[in-house]
Design a protein around this motif. Structure first.
Motif, mmCIF file in Angstrom:
data_model
loop_
_atom_site.group_PDB
_atom_site.id
_atom_site.type_symbol
_atom_site.label_atom_id
_atom_site.label_comp_id
_atom_site.label_asym_id
_atom_site.label_seq_id
_atom_site.Cartn_x
_atom_site.Cartn_y
_atom_site.Cartn_z
ATOM 1 N N VAL A 1 20.003 4.203 22.974
ATOM 2 C CA VAL A 1 19.619 2.795 22.909
ATOM 3 C C VAL A 1 20.852 1.904 23.028
ATOM 4 O O VAL A 1 21.880 2.164 22.384
ATOM 5 N N LEU A 2 20.737 0.881 23.848
ATOM 6 C CA LEU A 2 21.757 -0.165 23.910
ATOM 7 C C LEU A 2 21.192 -1.395 23.216
ATOM 8 O O LEU A 2 20.229 -2.005 23.686
ATOM 9 N N LEU A 3 21.778 -1.747 22.060
ATOM 10 C CA LEU A 3 21.371 -2.924 21.302
ATOM 11 C C LEU A 3 22.141 -4.132 21.811
ATOM 12 O O LEU A 3 23.361 -4.066 22.017
ATOM 13 N N VAL A 4 21.450 -5.254 21.983
ATOM 14 C CA VAL A 4 22.058 -6.452 22.556
ATOM 15 C C VAL A 4 21.881 -7.638 21.612
ATOM 16 O O VAL A 4 20.807 -7.842 21.043
ATOM 17 N N ASP A 5 22.953 -8.416 21.450
ATOM 18 C CA ASP A 5 22.892 -9.648 20.672
ATOM 19 C C ASP A 5 23.823 -10.665 21.314
ATOM 20 O O ASP A 5 24.622 -10.334 22.191
ATOM 21 N N ALA B 1 20.586 -2.578 12.077
ATOM 22 C CA ALA B 1 19.637 -2.191 13.123
ATOM 23 C C ALA B 1 19.955 -0.797 13.665
ATOM 24 O O ALA B 1 19.051 0.017 13.893
ATOM 25 N N ALA B 2 21.232 -0.512 13.867
ATOM 26 C CA ALA B 2 21.636 0.798 14.380
ATOM 27 C C ALA B 2 21.279 1.912 13.398
ATOM 28 O O ALA B 2 20.882 3.016 13.811
ATOM 29 N N LYS B 3 21.392 1.647 12.121
ATOM 30 C CA LYS B 3 21.040 2.653 11.113
ATOM 31 C C LYS B 3 19.567 3.026 11.200
ATOM 32 O O LYS B 3 19.208 4.205 11.072
ATOM 33 N N ASP C 1 24.514 2.282 21.182
ATOM 34 C CA ASP C 1 25.669 1.492 21.595
ATOM 35 C C ASP C 1 25.296 0.018 21.467
ATOM 36 O O ASP C 1 24.114 -0.324 21.326
ATOM 37 N N ILE C 2 26.298 -0.864 21.524
ATOM 38 C CA ILE C 2 26.022 -2.285 21.393
ATOM 39 C C ILE C 2 26.712 -3.087 22.490
ATOM 40 O O ILE C 2 27.761 -2.700 23.010
#
Length: 262
Positions: free
Chosen positions: A206-210, A222-224, A235-236
């Motif tokens: 997953v690539l988390l985006v902010d 969120a990653a946890k 990843d972020i």
């Protein structure tokens, strides 16, 4: 109609010249900045901390090397990058997008982000935003992180990515993170996320985006959750990164509006 499009576009540009997205001066491209504004953006160079992208002392290249902050408190995600500094110009860009309803900035920002995070996008299975609580979403009308994800996925032509806007949900309103130090930010978002859609998390990257990261407390929480539910990796990607020199947020409350305000 397709054959006429380039000619019509050229005519439109001649009659209505493209203007800079920040200052309004003629820029030559509707999706770019004028030269003066471009030079004011604090673009982050390749390399830096493997986790957050902050520059390392002496300009060391990125070779799985964490910065001091990530070494002391290792994040729950693996790799990360950011596009530009959250300085005066960076703040103007982010606040224009977040509170100024400047949806027209998204193609430009997504282009910048796609180039900087190409190495993460190439390995991701899912691209997902940090979610807003429904009360904040109602107030803003849109989630800028989700809009950015949509543009990122839509611009990928050589690899299929799943855009999952509801991969996570925010289970409670956490209020504004501005003015809080690191421990207070961590406590504020603890337990604030849960899986939100039927999208499979287990075994997928997953690539988390902010939009902005300060301490990384929101992204870390969120990653946890994603790790707990079996994500193969997290990843972020953020547009703007707050620097320690610009905001002494680690030990003392900071002033002003910044990232993680949701």
């Amino acid at each position: 109609m397709t054959l006429l499009s380039p000619a019509l576009a050229s005519l439109a540009n001649a009659v209505f010249p493209a203007s800079c997205a920040l200052c309004g001066a003629e820029s030559g491209d509707v999706r770019s900045l004028c030269g003066d504004c471009w030079r004011e953006v604090g673009f982050l160079q390749p390399g830096g901390c493997v986790h957050c992208g902050r520059p390392l002392p002496g300009g060391l290249p990125e070779v799985d090397e964490p910065c001091e902050d990530c070494r002391v408190a290792r994040p729950a995600w693996s790799r990360g990058t950011a596009v530009f500094r959250y300085d005066d110009t960076g703040r103007k860009i982010i606040l224009s997008l977040k509170h100024g309803d400047r949806q027209d900035l998204l193609p430009m920002l997504a282009g910048w982000a796609a180039r900087k995070a190409d190495f993460l996008l190439r390995e991701a299975d899912i691209v997902a935003p940090i979610p807003l609580h429904w009360t904040r979403r109602l107030k803003r009308r849109t989630n800028q992180a989700a809009d950015l994800c949509r543009h990122l996925v839509g611009g990928r032509t050589h690899r299929r990515l799943e855009y999952a806007p509801r991969l996570l949900v925010r289970t409670r309103s956490t209020g504004n993170q501005g003015g809080k130090d690191r421990p207070a930010r961590i406590a504020n978002v603890e337990g604030a996320f849960a899986p939100g859609s039927a999208t499979a998390i287990s075994g997928r990257r997953v690539l988390l985006v902010d939009d902005v990261m300060t301490t990384g407390a929101t992204l870390n929480e969120a990653a946890k959750i994603l790790r707990t539910h079996g994500a193969a990796g997290v990843d972020i990607l953020v547009l703007a990164l707050v620097m320690r020199d610009d905001a002494p947020y680690m030990g003392t409350p900071e002033n002003g509006e910044n990232d993680e305000a949701d």
